[in-house]
Design an enzyme around this catalytic site. Sequence first.
Site, PDB file in Angstrom:
ATOM      1  N   ASP A  84       0.856  -1.193   0.000  1.00 53.50           N
ATOM      2  CA  ASP A  84       0.000   0.000   0.000  1.00 53.50           C
ATOM      3  C   ASP A  84       0.900   1.255   0.000  1.00 53.50           C
ATOM      4  OD1 ASP A  84      -2.366   1.439   0.178  1.00 53.50           O
ATOM      5  OD2 ASP A  84      -2.468   1.305   2.369  1.00 53.50           O
ATOM      6  N   GLY A 208      -9.087   5.677   1.845  1.00 54.91           N
ATOM      7  CA  GLY A 208      -9.765   6.378   2.940  1.00 54.91           C
ATOM      8  C   GLY A 208     -11.184   5.878   3.138  1.00 54.91           C
ATOM      9  N   THR A 210     -12.590   4.617   5.624  1.00 58.46           N
ATOM     10  CA  THR A 210     -13.138   4.838   6.977  1.00 58.46           C
ATOM     11  C   THR A 210     -13.983   6.101   7.040  1.00 58.46           C
ATOM     12  OG1 THR A 210     -11.196   3.784   7.943  1.00 58.46           O
ATOM     13  CG2 THR A 210     -12.482   5.232   9.396  1.00 58.46           C
ATOM     14  N   ASN A 231      -8.546   0.968   6.782  1.00 57.76           N
ATOM     15  CA  ASN A 231      -7.533   0.736   7.810  1.00 57.76           C
ATOM     16  C   ASN A 231      -8.019   1.245   9.161  1.00 57.76           C
ATOM     17  OD1 ASN A 231      -5.133   0.121   9.061  1.00 57.76           O
ATOM     18  ND2 ASN A 231      -4.068   1.955   8.379  1.00 57.76           N
TER      19      ASN A 231
HETATM   20  P1  13P Z   1      -8.428   4.714   6.193  1.00 61.47           P
HETATM   21  O1  13P Z   1      -7.403   4.543   7.261  1.00 61.47           O
HETATM   22  O2  13P Z   1      -9.030   6.065   6.186  1.00 61.47           O
HETATM   23  O3  13P Z   1      -9.463   3.626   6.223  1.00 61.47           O
HETATM   24  O4  13P Z   1      -7.671   4.615   4.782  1.00 61.47           O
HETATM   25  C1  13P Z   1      -7.011   3.436   4.451  1.00 61.47           C
HETATM   26  C2  13P Z   1      -6.314   3.567   3.152  1.00 61.47           C
HETATM   27  O5  13P Z   1      -6.744   4.267   2.256  1.00 61.47           O
HETATM   28  C3  13P Z   1      -5.069   2.807   2.975  1.00 61.47           C
HETATM   29  O6  13P Z   1      -4.474   3.030   1.746  1.00 61.47           O
END
Ligand code: 13P
Length: 281
Positions: A84, A208, A210, A231
């Site tokens: 990632d 993103g 979340t 994440n």
């Molecule tokens: P979040 O932590 O906002 O869920 O984002 C995770 C992400 O985009 C990892 O690349």
Amino acid sequence: MLVDFNDMLLKAKKEHYAVPHFNINNLEWTKFILEECEKLNIPVILGVSEGAAKYMGGYVTVTNMVKGLMTDLDIKIPVCLHLDHGSSFEACKKAIDAGFSSVMIDASKHPIDKNIKITKEVVDYAHERGVSVEAEIGHIEENVSSDDIKDTNAKPEECVKLYENANIDAIAPALGSVHGFYKGEANLDFETMKKINDLLPIPLVLHGGTGIPNEKITKAIECGISKINVNTDLQSVWSKAVREKLNEDSEVYDPRKIIKSGEAAMKRRIDEIVTLYNTKL
Ligand code: 13P
């Protein structure tokens, strides 16, 4: 066996659902995710940031840990092990050489031509080894308001240029989502998302994941998003459950009991997330 993300994401794009990318942080995290996704019989992408890889010992350790768990737990679903936000060719090469089945090269902080050049170098190395590549365009920020980041959003013509010149397998266009918790409401540019999806044959990735309201996730999938990165959501659900355990049981000291006390909450949340994404095998 680990697989690249091409088959799982192209099917998701065609059938209008999303495959979850869950970031992993340690052995237990990986085990909980694999067990739950196997139970639900859905494909999964295990995302590993450079920082998380370092934390766990390095790319070889992570690859062997994931492969070992898949053997011992008899995991049969397609699993993609993915770097990632690889920050350089060297980082991507290390992950590929260690056995990762896909990588993201994030050269989005550079102007478009330099982004293309770095991305293409990674693609050439990765494709020769059967590894798929995701690239970022525009720039996805951290812990800010969606309204503050319009300037760094992706432009459709630049997405086409990146795809045509670097031959990437998936694209993460910055369109208002942010990493971590949102300050205010998540404000995604669905119109541009749809435009990019109509212009490109490859899957779109939403970073993103979340804190985006359910109806906006559903709309993003309708607009062509096939992979959603999560994440912070699982981290916060897990740590809340562990904190409760520690608060209610002052005698507990066995790390297995402490870490495991977040398992049920994390698995429940995985279930909710993939139901929302309508993930299929
Ligand atoms: P979040 O932590 O906002 O869920 O984002 C995770 C992400 O985009 C990892 O690349």
